[in-house]
Design an enzyme around this catalytic site. Structure first.
Site, mmCIF file in Angstrom:
data_model
loop_
_atom_site.group_PDB
_atom_site.id
_atom_site.type_symbol
_atom_site.label_atom_id
_atom_site.label_comp_id
_atom_site.label_asym_id
_atom_site.label_seq_id
_atom_site.Cartn_x
_atom_site.Cartn_y
_atom_site.Cartn_z
ATOM 1 C CG LEU A 1 -1.953 -1.175 1.190
ATOM 2 C CD1 LEU A 1 -2.510 -1.495 2.573
ATOM 3 C CD2 LEU A 1 -3.080 -0.829 0.219
ATOM 4 N N PRO A 2 0.251 2.422 -0.316
ATOM 5 C CG PRO A 2 -1.101 3.851 -1.602
ATOM 6 C CD PRO A 2 -1.147 2.602 -0.763
ATOM 7 C CB THR B 1 8.335 1.961 1.409
ATOM 8 O OG1 THR B 1 8.934 0.996 0.557
ATOM 9 C CG2 THR B 1 9.422 2.777 2.098
ATOM 10 C CE LYS C 1 12.379 1.066 0.034
ATOM 11 N NZ LYS C 1 12.390 0.537 -1.286
ATOM 12 C CE LYS D 1 6.214 5.744 0.832
ATOM 13 N NZ LYS D 1 5.425 4.607 0.388
HETATM 14 P P1 NAD Z 1 0.623 2.233 -6.437
HETATM 15 O O1 NAD Z 1 0.056 3.567 -6.109
HETATM 16 O O2 NAD Z 1 0.845 1.865 -7.856
HETATM 17 O O3 NAD Z 1 -0.277 1.075 -5.764
HETATM 18 C C1 NAD Z 1 -0.925 1.197 -4.537
HETATM 19 C C2 NAD Z 1 -2.261 0.473 -4.652
HETATM 20 O O4 NAD Z 1 -2.915 0.496 -3.392
HETATM 21 C C3 NAD Z 1 -3.214 1.134 -5.669
HETATM 22 O O5 NAD Z 1 -3.659 0.167 -6.595
HETATM 23 C C4 NAD Z 1 -4.344 1.655 -4.788
HETATM 24 O O6 NAD Z 1 -5.606 1.609 -5.429
HETATM 25 C C5 NAD Z 1 -4.290 0.689 -3.631
HETATM 26 N N1 NAD Z 1 -4.922 1.183 -2.409
HETATM 27 C C6 NAD Z 1 -4.815 2.413 -1.839
HETATM 28 N N2 NAD Z 1 -5.541 2.467 -0.702
HETATM 29 C C7 NAD Z 1 -6.102 1.249 -0.552
HETATM 30 C C8 NAD Z 1 -6.963 0.672 0.428
HETATM 31 N N3 NAD Z 1 -7.376 1.372 1.490
HETATM 32 N N4 NAD Z 1 -7.351 -0.607 0.266
HETATM 33 C C9 NAD Z 1 -6.939 -1.318 -0.815
HETATM 34 N N5 NAD Z 1 -6.132 -0.845 -1.769
HETATM 35 C C10 NAD Z 1 -5.728 0.431 -1.637
HETATM 36 O O7 NAD Z 1 2.006 2.159 -5.632
HETATM 37 P P2 NAD Z 1 3.231 1.138 -5.875
HETATM 38 O O8 NAD Z 1 4.237 1.787 -6.791
HETATM 39 O O9 NAD Z 1 2.715 -0.203 -6.185
HETATM 40 O O10 NAD Z 1 3.897 1.159 -4.422
HETATM 41 C C11 NAD Z 1 3.357 0.410 -3.340
HETATM 42 C C12 NAD Z 1 4.346 0.433 -2.195
HETATM 43 O O11 NAD Z 1 5.602 -0.109 -2.634
HETATM 44 C C13 NAD Z 1 4.665 1.844 -1.679
HETATM 45 O O12 NAD Z 1 4.747 1.805 -0.280
HETATM 46 C C14 NAD Z 1 5.997 2.169 -2.332
HETATM 47 O O13 NAD Z 1 6.750 3.104 -1.586
HETATM 48 C C15 NAD Z 1 6.660 0.795 -2.352
HETATM 49 N N6 NAD Z 1 7.699 0.635 -3.378
HETATM 50 C C16 NAD Z 1 7.471 1.013 -4.659
HETATM 51 C C17 NAD Z 1 8.476 0.829 -5.615
HETATM 52 C C18 NAD Z 1 8.251 1.237 -7.067
HETATM 53 O O14 NAD Z 1 9.217 1.232 -7.835
HETATM 54 N N7 NAD Z 1 7.025 1.547 -7.487
HETATM 55 C C19 NAD Z 1 9.707 0.253 -5.244
HETATM 56 C C20 NAD Z 1 9.902 -0.144 -3.927
HETATM 57 C C21 NAD Z 1 8.878 0.043 -3.008
#
Ligand code: NAD
Length: 288
Positions: free
Chosen positions: A64-65, A93, A168, A243
Protein backbone atom coordinates in the site's frame (compact mmCIF):
# COMPACT_ATOMS: atom_id res chain seq x y z
CA UNK A 1 -1.50 -21.58 0.82
CA UNK A 2 -4.52 -19.34 0.57
CA UNK A 3 -3.32 -15.73 0.63
CA UNK A 4 -5.18 -12.42 0.65
CA UNK A 5 -3.35 -9.68 -1.29
CA UNK A 6 -4.36 -6.07 -0.61
CA UNK A 7 -2.95 -3.26 -2.80
CA UNK A 8 -2.54 -4.36 -6.42
CA UNK A 9 -0.83 -1.29 -7.88
CA UNK A 10 2.40 -1.01 -9.88
CA UNK A 11 4.20 -3.31 -7.45
CA UNK A 12 1.44 -5.42 -5.87
CA UNK A 13 -0.11 -6.43 -9.21
CA UNK A 14 2.99 -8.34 -10.32
CA UNK A 15 3.68 -9.70 -6.83
CA UNK A 16 0.18 -11.20 -6.56
CA UNK A 17 0.57 -12.74 -10.03
CA UNK A 18 3.83 -14.39 -8.89
CA UNK A 19 2.08 -15.90 -5.86
CA UNK A 20 -0.46 -17.47 -8.24
CA UNK A 21 2.38 -18.78 -10.46
CA UNK A 22 3.97 -20.39 -7.37
CA UNK A 23 0.75 -22.33 -6.77
CA UNK A 24 -0.92 -20.21 -4.07
CA UNK A 25 -4.63 -19.35 -4.12
CA UNK A 26 -4.82 -15.55 -4.03
CA UNK A 27 -7.77 -13.45 -2.83
CA UNK A 28 -7.19 -9.99 -4.30
CA UNK A 29 -8.53 -6.66 -3.02
CA UNK A 30 -7.88 -3.10 -4.20
CA UNK A 31 -9.99 0.08 -4.32
CA UNK A 32 -9.28 0.32 -8.06
CA UNK A 33 -11.54 -1.69 -10.37
CA UNK A 34 -8.86 -1.66 -13.05
CA UNK A 35 -6.33 -3.23 -10.66
CA UNK A 36 -8.90 -5.89 -9.71
CA UNK A 37 -9.60 -6.70 -13.39
CA UNK A 38 -5.86 -7.21 -14.00
CA UNK A 39 -5.59 -9.41 -10.90
CA UNK A 40 -8.50 -11.52 -12.15
CA UNK A 41 -6.82 -11.95 -15.55
CA UNK A 42 -3.68 -13.09 -13.65
CA UNK A 43 -5.59 -15.86 -11.87
CA UNK A 44 -6.59 -14.21 -8.58
CA UNK A 45 -10.05 -14.43 -7.03
CA UNK A 46 -11.28 -10.83 -6.63
CA UNK A 47 -13.20 -9.19 -3.77
CA UNK A 48 -14.87 -5.81 -3.30
CA UNK A 49 -14.33 -5.79 0.47
CA UNK A 50 -10.98 -6.33 2.22
CA UNK A 51 -12.53 -7.99 5.29
CA UNK A 52 -14.17 -10.57 3.02
CA UNK A 53 -10.93 -11.20 1.13
CA UNK A 54 -9.15 -12.22 4.36
CA UNK A 55 -11.80 -14.76 5.45
CA UNK A 56 -10.30 -18.23 5.92
CA UNK A 57 -6.82 -17.38 4.57
CA UNK A 58 -3.44 -18.65 5.79
CA UNK A 59 -1.67 -15.35 5.09
CA UNK A 60 -2.26 -11.69 4.22
CA UNK A 61 0.11 -9.57 2.10
CA UNK A 62 -0.29 -5.79 1.79
CA UNK A 63 1.45 -3.44 -0.71
CA UNK A 64 0.00 0.00 0.00
CA UNK A 65 1.03 3.65 -0.51
CA UNK A 66 1.74 4.85 3.05
CA UNK A 67 1.64 4.22 6.81
CA UNK A 68 -1.77 5.83 7.37
CA UNK A 69 -3.40 3.52 4.84
CA UNK A 70 -1.53 0.46 6.14
CA UNK A 71 -2.74 1.21 9.68
CA UNK A 72 -6.36 1.73 8.64
CA UNK A 73 -6.43 -1.44 6.49
CA UNK A 74 -4.98 -3.63 9.28
CA UNK A 75 -7.13 -2.11 12.00
CA UNK A 76 -10.32 -2.00 9.94
CA UNK A 77 -10.15 -5.12 7.77
CA UNK A 78 -7.41 -7.56 8.79
CA UNK A 79 -6.85 -7.77 12.57
CA UNK A 80 -9.78 -9.67 14.08
CA UNK A 81 -11.11 -10.50 10.58
CA UNK A 82 -8.43 -12.89 9.24
CA UNK A 83 -8.17 -16.26 11.04
CA UNK A 84 -5.95 -15.99 14.15
CA UNK A 85 -3.40 -18.45 12.75
CA UNK A 86 -2.78 -16.33 9.62
CA UNK A 87 0.65 -14.80 9.06
CA UNK A 88 0.58 -11.10 8.12
CA UNK A 89 3.14 -9.43 5.81
CA UNK A 90 3.26 -5.72 5.08
CA UNK A 91 5.56 -5.13 2.09
CA UNK A 92 4.78 -1.38 1.73
CA UNK A 93 7.46 1.24 2.45
CA UNK A 94 6.19 3.09 5.53
CA UNK A 95 7.52 4.88 8.62
CA UNK A 96 9.26 2.77 11.25
CA UNK A 97 6.95 3.93 14.08
CA UNK A 98 3.74 2.87 12.28
CA UNK A 99 5.29 -0.46 11.25
CA UNK A 100 6.12 -1.23 14.90
CA UNK A 101 2.69 -0.07 16.10
CA UNK A 102 0.71 -2.19 13.62
CA UNK A 103 2.85 -5.27 14.33
CA UNK A 104 2.37 -4.81 18.10
CA UNK A 105 -1.42 -4.65 17.62
CA UNK A 106 -1.42 -7.72 15.40
CA UNK A 107 0.72 -9.65 17.91
CA UNK A 108 -1.58 -8.63 20.77
CA UNK A 109 -4.46 -10.14 18.77
CA UNK A 110 -2.52 -13.41 18.34
CA UNK A 111 -1.06 -13.02 14.83
CA UNK A 112 2.51 -13.42 13.58
CA UNK A 113 3.42 -10.36 11.52
CA UNK A 114 6.44 -8.94 9.69
CA UNK A 115 7.36 -5.68 7.98
CA UNK A 116 8.93 -6.73 4.68
CA UNK A 117 9.67 -3.73 2.43
CA UNK A 118 11.34 -4.37 -0.89
CA UNK A 119 14.31 -3.26 -2.91
CA UNK A 120 13.78 -3.42 -6.68
CA UNK A 121 11.18 -1.65 -8.77
CA UNK A 122 8.26 -2.63 -10.97
CA UNK A 123 10.39 -4.87 -13.24
CA UNK A 124 11.62 -6.85 -10.21
CA UNK A 125 8.05 -7.07 -8.84
CA UNK A 126 6.85 -8.47 -12.18
CA UNK A 127 9.86 -10.76 -12.58
CA UNK A 128 9.76 -12.15 -9.03
CA UNK A 129 13.28 -10.88 -8.32
CA UNK A 130 12.65 -8.46 -5.43
CA UNK A 131 14.87 -8.31 -2.34
CA UNK A 132 12.87 -8.37 0.91
CA UNK A 133 14.28 -6.93 4.16
CA UNK A 134 12.24 -8.36 6.97
CA UNK A 135 11.54 -7.28 10.54
CA UNK A 136 9.81 -9.52 13.08
CA UNK A 137 10.28 -12.46 15.42
CA UNK A 138 12.14 -15.60 14.29
CA UNK A 139 8.80 -17.44 14.23
CA UNK A 140 7.06 -14.78 12.11
CA UNK A 141 10.06 -14.61 9.75
CA UNK A 142 10.09 -18.40 9.37
CA UNK A 143 6.42 -18.39 8.41
CA UNK A 144 6.70 -15.39 6.07
CA UNK A 145 9.70 -16.78 4.19
CA UNK A 146 7.75 -19.24 2.03
CA UNK A 147 5.41 -16.48 0.84
CA UNK A 148 8.24 -14.02 0.18
CA UNK A 149 10.37 -16.58 -1.69
CA UNK A 150 7.63 -16.81 -4.32
CA UNK A 151 8.00 -13.07 -5.04
CA UNK A 152 11.72 -12.43 -4.68
CA UNK A 153 15.30 -13.57 -5.17
CA UNK A 154 16.54 -12.67 -1.68
CA UNK A 155 14.80 -12.65 1.71
CA UNK A 156 16.87 -11.28 4.59
CA UNK A 157 15.88 -11.24 8.26
CA UNK A 158 16.96 -7.75 9.38
CA UNK A 159 15.91 -7.99 13.04
CA UNK A 160 12.87 -7.25 15.21
CA UNK A 161 9.65 -5.51 14.13
CA UNK A 162 10.44 -2.35 12.15
CA UNK A 163 13.98 -3.49 11.23
CA UNK A 164 12.95 -4.06 7.60
CA UNK A 165 11.77 -0.45 7.26
CA UNK A 166 14.89 0.79 9.05
CA UNK A 167 17.15 -1.11 6.62
CA UNK A 168 15.20 0.22 3.64
CA UNK A 169 15.32 3.92 4.55
CA UNK A 170 18.97 3.85 5.68
CA UNK A 171 19.91 2.14 2.40
CA UNK A 172 17.97 4.62 0.30
CA UNK A 173 19.37 7.62 2.19
CA UNK A 174 22.87 6.30 1.40
CA UNK A 175 21.84 5.77 -2.23
CA UNK A 176 20.55 9.36 -2.56
CA UNK A 177 23.79 10.75 -1.11
CA UNK A 178 26.04 8.62 -3.34
CA UNK A 179 23.91 9.43 -6.42
CA UNK A 180 24.23 13.18 -5.84
CA UNK A 181 27.96 12.80 -5.15
CA UNK A 182 28.43 10.80 -8.35
CA UNK A 183 26.59 13.38 -10.46
CA UNK A 184 28.65 16.21 -8.93
CA UNK A 185 31.97 14.44 -9.57
CA UNK A 186 31.10 13.48 -13.17
CA UNK A 187 29.84 16.98 -14.03
CA UNK A 188 32.85 18.64 -12.42
CA UNK A 189 35.26 16.34 -14.29
CA UNK A 190 33.54 17.24 -17.56
CA UNK A 191 33.65 20.99 -16.83
CA UNK A 192 37.37 20.70 -16.06
CA UNK A 193 37.89 19.17 -19.51
CA UNK A 194 38.23 15.49 -18.55
CA UNK A 195 36.33 13.05 -20.79
CA UNK A 196 33.50 11.69 -18.54
CA UNK A 197 34.03 8.19 -19.97
CA UNK A 198 37.70 8.35 -18.89
CA UNK A 199 36.60 9.53 -15.46
CA UNK A 200 34.21 6.56 -15.27
CA UNK A 201 36.97 4.12 -16.37
CA UNK A 202 39.32 5.46 -13.70
CA UNK A 203 36.99 6.11 -10.76
CA UNK A 204 34.96 2.92 -11.18
CA UNK A 205 38.14 0.92 -10.42
CA UNK A 206 39.48 3.41 -7.87
CA UNK A 207 38.27 4.52 -4.45
CA UNK A 208 35.34 6.41 -6.06
CA UNK A 209 33.78 3.00 -6.81
CA UNK A 210 30.10 3.06 -5.83
CA UNK A 211 26.79 1.69 -7.05
CA UNK A 212 25.51 4.84 -8.86
CA UNK A 213 28.80 5.21 -10.78
CA UNK A 214 29.51 1.52 -11.46
CA UNK A 215 26.04 0.04 -11.92
CA UNK A 216 23.73 2.96 -12.76
CA UNK A 217 25.95 5.62 -14.41
CA UNK A 218 23.85 8.82 -14.37
CA UNK A 219 25.31 10.50 -17.51
CA UNK A 220 23.98 9.48 -20.97
CA UNK A 221 26.43 7.52 -23.11
CA UNK A 222 28.91 7.04 -20.25
CA UNK A 223 29.65 3.84 -18.30
CA UNK A 224 26.96 1.17 -18.07
CA UNK A 225 23.53 1.43 -19.69
CA UNK A 226 21.02 3.02 -17.31
CA UNK A 227 17.87 5.21 -17.30
CA UNK A 228 20.18 8.12 -18.31
CA UNK A 229 20.39 6.49 -21.75
CA UNK A 230 16.58 6.47 -22.04
CA UNK A 231 15.93 10.12 -21.20
CA UNK A 232 15.73 9.22 -17.49
CA UNK A 233 12.50 7.29 -18.06
CA UNK A 234 11.79 4.11 -16.05
CA UNK A 235 14.05 3.17 -13.15
CA UNK A 236 13.33 4.54 -9.66
CA UNK A 237 11.15 7.66 -9.73
CA UNK A 238 12.39 10.84 -8.05
CA UNK A 239 9.03 11.11 -6.21
CA UNK A 240 9.55 7.67 -4.63
CA UNK A 241 13.13 8.54 -3.63
CA UNK A 242 11.80 11.71 -2.00
CA UNK A 243 9.16 9.68 -0.13
CA UNK A 244 11.89 7.40 1.27
CA UNK A 245 14.14 10.36 2.18
CA UNK A 246 11.31 12.02 4.10
CA UNK A 247 10.69 8.76 5.99
CA UNK A 248 14.44 8.60 6.71
CA UNK A 249 14.52 12.18 8.08
CA UNK A 250 11.46 11.48 10.27
CA UNK A 251 13.18 8.37 11.66
CA UNK A 252 16.48 10.23 12.15
CA UNK A 253 14.72 12.94 14.17
CA UNK A 254 12.97 10.33 16.33
CA UNK A 255 16.35 9.05 17.63
CA UNK A 256 18.36 12.28 17.28
CA UNK A 257 20.63 10.74 14.61
CA UNK A 258 22.88 13.29 12.89
CA UNK A 259 22.33 13.12 9.11
CA UNK A 260 23.73 16.35 7.65
CA UNK A 261 24.18 14.87 4.17
CA UNK A 262 20.89 12.94 4.29
CA UNK A 263 19.11 16.20 5.10
CA UNK A 264 20.86 18.08 2.32
CA UNK A 265 20.05 15.26 -0.13
CA UNK A 266 16.40 15.51 0.93
CA UNK A 267 16.38 19.27 0.22
CA UNK A 268 17.96 18.71 -3.20
CA UNK A 269 15.39 16.04 -4.12
CA UNK A 270 12.51 18.17 -2.72
CA UNK A 271 13.42 21.03 -5.08
CA UNK A 272 14.05 18.68 -8.03
CA UNK A 273 10.82 16.70 -7.52
CA UNK A 274 8.65 19.82 -7.88
CA UNK A 275 8.80 19.51 -11.67
CA UNK A 276 10.58 16.19 -12.21
CA UNK A 277 8.95 13.71 -9.82
CA UNK A 278 8.31 11.22 -12.63
CA UNK A 279 11.92 11.09 -13.86
CA UNK A 280 14.42 8.53 -12.61
CA UNK A 281 16.26 9.79 -9.51
CA UNK A 282 19.59 9.89 -11.42
CA UNK A 283 18.13 12.82 -13.43
CA UNK A 284 19.15 14.99 -10.45
CA UNK A 285 22.31 15.54 -12.56
CA UNK A 286 20.19 18.03 -14.55
CA UNK A 287 20.35 20.45 -11.60
CA UNK A 288 24.11 20.85 -12.11
P1 NAD B 1 0.62 2.23 -6.44
O1 NAD B 1 0.06 3.57 -6.11
O2 NAD B 1 0.85 1.86 -7.86
O3 NAD B 1 -0.28 1.08 -5.76
C1 NAD B 1 -0.93 1.20 -4.54
C2 NAD B 1 -2.26 0.47 -4.65
O4 NAD B 1 -2.92 0.50 -3.39
C3 NAD B 1 -3.21 1.13 -5.67
O5 NAD B 1 -3.66 0.17 -6.59
C4 NAD B 1 -4.34 1.65 -4.79
O6 NAD B 1 -5.61 1.61 -5.43
C5 NAD B 1 -4.29 0.69 -3.63
N1 NAD B 1 -4.92 1.18 -2.41
C6 NAD B 1 -4.81 2.41 -1.84
N2 NAD B 1 -5.54 2.47 -0.70
C7 NAD B 1 -6.10 1.25 -0.55
C8 NAD B 1 -6.96 0.67 0.43
N3 NAD B 1 -7.38 1.37 1.49
N4 NAD B 1 -7.35 -0.61 0.27
C9 NAD B 1 -6.94 -1.32 -0.81
N5 NAD B 1 -6.13 -0.85 -1.77
C10 NAD B 1 -5.73 0.43 -1.64
O7 NAD B 1 2.01 2.16 -5.63
P2 NAD B 1 3.23 1.14 -5.88
O8 NAD B 1 4.24 1.79 -6.79
O9 NAD B 1 2.71 -0.20 -6.19
O10 NAD B 1 3.90 1.16 -4.42
C11 NAD B 1 3.36 0.41 -3.34
C12 NAD B 1 4.35 0.43 -2.20
O11 NAD B 1 5.60 -0.11 -2.63
C13 NAD B 1 4.67 1.84 -1.68
O12 NAD B 1 4.75 1.80 -0.28
C14 NAD B 1 6.00 2.17 -2.33
O13 NAD B 1 6.75 3.10 -1.59
C15 NAD B 1 6.66 0.79 -2.35
N6 NAD B 1 7.70 0.63 -3.38
C16 NAD B 1 7.47 1.01 -4.66
C17 NAD B 1 8.48 0.83 -5.62
C18 NAD B 1 8.25 1.24 -7.07
O14 NAD B 1 9.22 1.23 -7.83
N7 NAD B 1 7.03 1.55 -7.49
C19 NAD B 1 9.71 0.25 -5.24
C20 NAD B 1 9.90 -0.14 -3.93
C21 NAD B 1 8.88 0.04 -3.01
Amino acid sequence: MQIAFIGLGNMGGGMAANLVKAGHDVNAFDLSEEALATAKANGCATFTDAAEAVQGVDGVVTMLPNGGIVKSVYEGSVIGKAPEGAVLLDCSTIDVATAKEVIARAEAAGYDMVDAPVSGGIAAANGGTLTFMVGGTDKAFGRAEEVLNAMGKAVIHAGDAGAGQTAKICNNMLLAITMIGTTEAMTMAKKLGLDPQKFYEISSVSSGYCWPLNAYTPMPGVGVESPADKGYQGGFATALMLKDLRLAMEAADSVDAKTALGRHATEIYEAFAEENGGLDFSAVIKTL
